[in-house]
Motif scaffolding. Sequence first.
Motif, mmCIF file in Angstrom:
data_model
loop_
_atom_site.group_PDB
_atom_site.id
_atom_site.type_symbol
_atom_site.label_atom_id
_atom_site.label_comp_id
_atom_site.label_asym_id
_atom_site.label_seq_id
_atom_site.Cartn_x
_atom_site.Cartn_y
_atom_site.Cartn_z
ATOM 1 N N GLN A 192 0.630 -1.097 0.409
ATOM 2 C CA GLN A 192 -0.389 -0.015 0.189
ATOM 3 C C GLN A 192 0.989 1.235 0.371
ATOM 4 O OE1 GLN A 192 -3.515 0.132 -0.132
ATOM 5 N NE2 GLN A 192 -2.607 -1.790 -0.907
ATOM 6 N N ILE A 193 2.040 1.264 1.063
ATOM 7 C CA ILE A 193 2.699 2.200 0.365
ATOM 8 C C ILE A 193 3.812 2.391 -0.281
ATOM 9 C CG2 ILE A 193 4.736 2.986 1.937
ATOM 10 C CD1 ILE A 193 3.664 1.724 4.395
ATOM 11 N N SER A 194 3.911 1.548 -0.787
ATOM 12 C CA SER A 194 4.549 1.910 -2.346
ATOM 13 C C SER A 194 3.283 2.023 -3.727
ATOM 14 C CB SER A 194 5.078 0.599 -3.179
ATOM 15 O OG SER A 194 4.095 -0.733 -3.562
ATOM 16 N N LYS A 195 2.152 1.982 -3.036
ATOM 17 C CA LYS A 195 1.700 2.063 -4.710
ATOM 18 C C LYS A 195 0.941 3.894 -4.223
ATOM 19 C CE LYS A 195 -1.180 -1.952 -4.822
ATOM 20 N NZ LYS A 195 -1.659 -3.389 -4.209
ATOM 21 N N TYR A 196 1.243 3.968 -2.796
ATOM 22 C CA TYR A 196 0.855 5.586 -2.731
ATOM 23 C C TYR A 196 1.889 6.518 -3.213
ATOM 24 C CZ TYR A 196 -0.282 9.910 0.083
ATOM 25 O OH TYR A 196 -0.600 10.876 -0.050
ATOM 26 N N LEU A 197 3.022 5.766 -3.138
ATOM 27 C CA LEU A 197 3.979 6.313 -3.401
ATOM 28 C C LEU A 197 4.412 6.769 -4.968
ATOM 29 C CD1 LEU A 197 6.797 6.023 0.065
ATOM 30 C CD2 LEU A 197 5.440 7.893 -1.107
ATOM 31 N N VAL A 198 4.187 6.183 -5.124
ATOM 32 C CA VAL A 198 4.361 5.949 -7.047
ATOM 33 C C VAL A 198 3.400 6.420 -8.057
ATOM 34 C CG1 VAL A 198 5.011 4.743 -9.119
ATOM 35 C CG2 VAL A 198 6.248 3.976 -6.706
ATOM 36 N N VAL A 199 2.026 5.889 -6.930
ATOM 37 C CA VAL A 199 0.770 6.636 -8.221
ATOM 38 C C VAL A 199 0.568 7.868 -7.557
ATOM 39 C CG1 VAL A 199 -1.895 6.208 -8.380
ATOM 40 C CG2 VAL A 199 -0.110 4.187 -8.256
ATOM 41 N N HIS A 200 1.232 8.390 -6.255
ATOM 42 C CA HIS A 200 -0.233 10.153 -6.006
ATOM 43 C C HIS A 200 1.185 10.452 -5.621
ATOM 44 C CE1 HIS A 200 -4.517 8.134 -4.950
ATOM 45 N NE2 HIS A 200 -3.873 7.103 -4.918
ATOM 46 N N VAL A 201 2.646 10.151 -5.100
ATOM 47 C CA VAL A 201 3.136 11.489 -4.726
ATOM 48 C C VAL A 201 4.711 10.988 -6.277
ATOM 49 C CG1 VAL A 201 4.899 11.242 -3.759
ATOM 50 C CG2 VAL A 201 3.254 10.364 -2.768
ATOM 51 N N MET A 202 4.671 10.750 -6.831
ATOM 52 C CA MET A 202 5.632 10.675 -8.277
ATOM 53 C C MET A 202 4.519 10.626 -8.968
ATOM 54 S SD MET A 202 8.123 7.064 -7.103
ATOM 55 C CE MET A 202 9.053 7.426 -8.569
ATOM 56 N N ARG A 203 3.092 10.245 -8.312
ATOM 57 C CA ARG A 203 2.411 10.681 -10.255
ATOM 58 C C ARG A 203 2.882 10.221 -11.831
ATOM 59 N NH1 ARG A 203 -1.531 13.969 -9.312
ATOM 60 N NH2 ARG A 203 -1.955 14.902 -11.611
ATOM 61 N N VAL A 204 3.294 8.414 -11.208
ATOM 62 C CA VAL A 204 3.353 8.089 -12.250
ATOM 63 C C VAL A 204 2.109 7.849 -13.761
ATOM 64 C CG1 VAL A 204 2.639 6.040 -12.026
ATOM 65 C CG2 VAL A 204 4.810 6.273 -13.049
ATOM 66 N N ALA A 205 1.057 8.547 -13.386
ATOM 67 C CA ALA A 205 0.236 8.000 -14.351
ATOM 68 C C ALA A 205 0.533 9.498 -15.473
ATOM 69 C CB ALA A 205 -1.446 8.540 -13.967
ATOM 70 N N ASP A 206 1.086 10.249 -15.142
ATOM 71 C CA ASP A 206 1.830 11.338 -15.678
ATOM 72 C C ASP A 206 2.484 11.179 -16.846
ATOM 73 O OD1 ASP A 206 -0.353 12.961 -15.138
ATOM 74 O OD2 ASP A 206 1.284 14.236 -13.655
ATOM 75 N N GLY A 207 3.001 9.763 -17.186
ATOM 76 C CA GLY A 207 4.467 9.600 -17.824
ATOM 77 C C GLY A 207 4.534 8.358 -16.697
ATOM 78 N N GLU A 208 5.637 7.359 -18.012
ATOM 79 C CA GLU A 208 6.252 6.491 -16.826
ATOM 80 C C GLU A 208 7.747 7.163 -16.074
ATOM 81 O OE1 GLU A 208 7.645 3.536 -20.502
ATOM 82 O OE2 GLU A 208 5.932 3.393 -21.144
ATOM 83 N N ILE A 209 8.470 6.692 -15.526
ATOM 84 C CA ILE A 209 9.067 7.066 -14.568
ATOM 85 C C ILE A 209 10.069 5.536 -15.213
ATOM 86 C CG2 ILE A 209 10.334 7.552 -12.479
ATOM 87 C CD1 ILE A 209 7.624 7.387 -11.713
ATOM 88 N N ASP A 210 11.224 5.773 -15.777
ATOM 89 C CA ASP A 210 12.748 4.818 -16.308
ATOM 90 C C ASP A 210 13.808 4.810 -14.767
ATOM 91 O OD1 ASP A 210 12.202 4.493 -18.422
ATOM 92 O OD2 ASP A 210 13.457 5.672 -19.171
ATOM 93 N N VAL A 211 13.593 3.835 -13.366
ATOM 94 C CA VAL A 211 14.284 3.169 -12.495
ATOM 95 C C VAL A 211 15.376 2.559 -12.721
ATOM 96 C CG1 VAL A 211 14.896 2.287 -10.422
ATOM 97 C CG2 VAL A 211 11.980 3.240 -11.514
ATOM 98 N N LEU A 212 15.452 1.574 -13.498
ATOM 99 C CA LEU A 212 16.693 0.967 -14.574
ATOM 100 C C LEU A 212 16.634 0.366 -15.958
ATOM 101 C CD1 LEU A 212 17.933 -0.969 -10.909
ATOM 102 C CD2 LEU A 212 18.880 0.664 -12.099
ATOM 103 N N PRO A 213 16.230 1.412 -16.481
ATOM 104 C CA PRO A 213 15.490 0.976 -18.298
ATOM 105 C C PRO A 213 16.014 -0.036 -18.878
ATOM 106 C CG PRO A 213 16.488 3.055 -17.999
ATOM 107 C CD PRO A 213 16.546 3.123 -16.254
ATOM 108 N N PRO A 214 16.425 -1.131 -19.581
ATOM 109 C CA PRO A 214 14.844 -1.648 -19.693
ATOM 110 C C PRO A 214 14.381 -2.146 -18.636
ATOM 111 C CG PRO A 214 15.632 -2.502 -20.945
ATOM 112 C CD PRO A 214 17.257 -2.108 -20.094
ATOM 113 N N LEU A 215 15.090 -3.093 -17.702
ATOM 114 C CA LEU A 215 14.364 -3.759 -16.374
ATOM 115 C C LEU A 215 13.617 -3.135 -15.888
ATOM 116 C CD1 LEU A 215 15.430 -6.388 -15.688
ATOM 117 C CD2 LEU A 215 17.097 -5.328 -13.804
ATOM 118 N N LEU A 216 13.854 -2.376 -15.181
ATOM 119 C CA LEU A 216 12.682 -1.768 -14.615
ATOM 120 C C LEU A 216 11.867 -0.169 -14.388
ATOM 121 C CD1 LEU A 216 11.495 -2.887 -11.903
ATOM 122 C CD2 LEU A 216 13.461 -0.865 -10.687
ATOM 123 N N VAL A 217 10.765 -0.303 -15.170
ATOM 124 C CA VAL A 217 10.593 1.504 -15.461
ATOM 125 C C VAL A 217 9.361 1.061 -14.147
ATOM 126 C CG1 VAL A 217 9.795 2.290 -17.255
ATOM 127 C CG2 VAL A 217 11.601 0.960 -17.446
#
Length: 156
Positions: free
Chosen positions: A18-43
């Motif tokens: 739940q915390i990871s979803k909140y941070l990535v979806v609501h704080v980092m706003r991944v819905a606005d665009g992809e976030i490359d973490v370790l592309p292409p391994l982790l996006v």
Amino acid sequence: MRYRLLLWAGLAAFLIDQISKYLVVHVMRVADGEIDVLPPLLVFKYGENRGINFGLFQGNSDAARWVLIGVSLAICIGVLIWLRRVTPSKFMLFCGGLLIGGALGNVVDRLLYGYVLDFLNMSCCGINNPFVFNLADVFIFAGALGLVLFDNKKPS
């Protein structure tokens, strides 16, 4: 208390999910665009999963949502009953907690949003994986695999 490990593993899996979803979806706003973490391994890539793990059996109806909530809760109860009928090892209790915590994390998403929030995408070696998932899916898969592989088959 023999089942304390199950409780703590389940609570940890639920909170991490739940915390990871909140941070990535609501704080980092991944819905606005992809976030490359370790592309292409982790996006991080936004997804709304109305089906089961990895987007299988997608359904947009409210009935499908409630059926999937019911199935998830039935699986949690089934795992609890199974673990009470055997003499589970500590590892089995840990795996059962992961599975239950992950399943309940996805249930909460379905209750709050009507779908499960997904954000993890992994690709490698020239293979483009179109599917997104979340940490609850990882916990469910790891927990189920651990329970199957390390079931000691001893009834209590």
